[in-house]
Design a protein around this motif. Structure first.
Motif, PDB file in Angstrom:
ATOM      1  N   ARG A  48      -3.082 -12.101  -7.010  1.00 40.44           N
ATOM      2  CA  ARG A  48      -2.554 -11.005  -7.323  1.00 40.44           C
ATOM      3  C   ARG A  48      -1.696 -11.702  -8.140  1.00 40.44           C
ATOM      4  O   ARG A  48      -0.280 -12.002  -7.289  1.00 40.44           O
ATOM      5  N   PRO A  79       2.433   4.696 -10.453  1.00 39.91           N
ATOM      6  CA  PRO A  79       3.076   3.764  -8.589  1.00 39.91           C
ATOM      7  C   PRO A  79       3.699   2.758  -9.019  1.00 39.91           C
ATOM      8  O   PRO A  79       3.894   2.996  -7.764  1.00 39.91           O
ATOM      9  N   ASN A  81       3.245  -0.106  -8.091  1.00 36.13           N
ATOM     10  CA  ASN A  81       2.237  -1.041  -6.955  1.00 36.13           C
ATOM     11  C   ASN A  81       1.352  -2.136  -7.594  1.00 36.13           C
ATOM     12  O   ASN A  81       1.177  -2.546  -6.598  1.00 36.13           O
ATOM     13  N   SER A  82       1.470  -2.246  -9.007  1.00 38.40           N
ATOM     14  CA  SER A  82       0.177  -3.533  -9.775  1.00 38.40           C
ATOM     15  C   SER A  82       1.467  -3.440 -10.865  1.00 38.40           C
ATOM     16  O   SER A  82       2.226  -3.080 -11.111  1.00 38.40           O
TER      17      SER A  82
HETATM   18  C1  LIG Z   1      -1.929   1.555  -6.170  1.00 42.95           C
HETATM   19  O1  LIG Z   1      -0.867   3.011  -5.776  1.00 42.95           O
HETATM   20  C2  LIG Z   1      -3.023   4.303  -5.640  1.00 42.95           C
HETATM   21  C3  LIG Z   1      -1.714   5.424  -5.582  1.00 42.95           C
HETATM   22  O2  LIG Z   1      -1.594   5.371  -4.593  1.00 42.95           O
HETATM   23  C4  LIG Z   1      -3.506   4.038  -5.108  1.00 42.95           C
HETATM   24  O3  LIG Z   1      -4.553   4.466  -6.298  1.00 42.95           O
HETATM   25  C5  LIG Z   1      -4.147   2.136  -6.084  1.00 42.95           C
HETATM   26  O4  LIG Z   1      -4.611   2.118  -5.112  1.00 42.95           O
HETATM   27  C6  LIG Z   1      -3.097   1.460  -5.467  1.00 42.95           C
HETATM   28  N1  LIG Z   1      -3.510  -0.083  -6.485  1.00 42.95           N
HETATM   29  C7  LIG Z   1      -2.506  -1.368  -5.974  1.00 42.95           C
HETATM   30  C8  LIG Z   1      -2.961  -2.045  -6.190  1.00 42.95           C
HETATM   31  O5  LIG Z   1      -2.572  -0.896  -4.430  1.00 42.95           O
END
Ligand SMILES: *[C@@H]1O[C@H](CO)[C@@H](O)[C@H](O)[C@H]1NC(C)=O
Length: 204
Positions: A48, A79, A81-82
């Motif tokens: 990633r 979020p 996180n990506s």
């Molecule tokens: C990021 O966080 C969201 C919400 O908590 C989650 O649904 C998703 O899978 C996460 N994505 C990654 C790439 O970790």
């Protein structure tokens, strides 16, 4: 903090006003993508590509991201996180963020793939801000990302040990994190569609 509550509220309402795809209309073209590295039989296969501290890396547990709570309500924060990138029509690219002014992606003079800081348009002299292109959607749903300076390279912190810093075209020994450009691996950088109505982060 250089932005006011008014600009933040304007940014939030711009998010909720994102156009919906009407019934019966053609699906909108995807406007955001995460990036996946492919290099078979290597530690960066299915990696990633994440934004962190102004650069891009493969092999981080998450990107660096930030949301100013308060004044922004936590429920309005993506979020974070990506890492989501968008491509412009003239070969430019940016991160898909809410922060007013956005965050532009460019290739720095040392060829590292880079992005501007929030609230700043500063880009070092000698950088390349265009040259990005996105290939057609393939049967496996991926699109190849390319750049006019050449292929993508991932350079490890130490030989074969991540995180791997991302460069475009070529790398000099002095710029490679391990000190040796021969530790870098070429990879194919692939775009994966991200939902049009979502942002990757407030800012990276
Ligand atoms: C990021 O966080 C969201 C919400 O908590 C989650 O649904 C998703 O899978 C996460 N994505 C990654 C790439 O970790």
């Amino acid at each position: 903090m250089q932005f006011t509550l008014a600009t933040i509220l304007a940014a939030i309402s711009a998010v909720s006003a994102a156009p919906a795809t009407g019934y019966g209309s053609a699906p909108a073209a995807p406007n955001g993508f995460t990036m996946m590295s492919l290099r078979s039989a290597s530690p960066i296969h299915f990696g990633r590509v994440d934004a962190s501290g102004g650069k891009f890396y493969i092999g981080l547990s998450k990107p660096s991201s930030y949301c100013p709570t308060p004044p922004v309500p936590a429920s309005s924060c993506p979020p974070g996180n990506s890492t989501v990138i968008s491509f412009g029509s003239t070969g430019t690219a940016g991160l898909k963020v809410i922060v007013p002014g956005g965050q532009q992606v460019y290739v720095a003079p040392d060829n590292s793939l880079s992005y501007t800081g929030a609230h700043s348009a500063w880009i070092p002299t000698g950088s390349t801000v265009d040259g990005f292109s996105l290939g057609k959607k393939q049967s496996n749903t991926l699109r190849t990302i390319s750049h006019s300076k050449g292929g993508f390279l991932a350079c490890p912190a130490k030989a074969n040990t991540g995180p791997w810093k991302v460069f475009v075209g070529s790398v000099k020994n002095k710029d490679a994190p391990s000190g040796k450009a021969c530790d870098c691996l070429g990879f194919s950088n692939n775009a994966i569609e991200f939902p049009n109505d979502q942002y990757g982060a407030w800012q990276y």
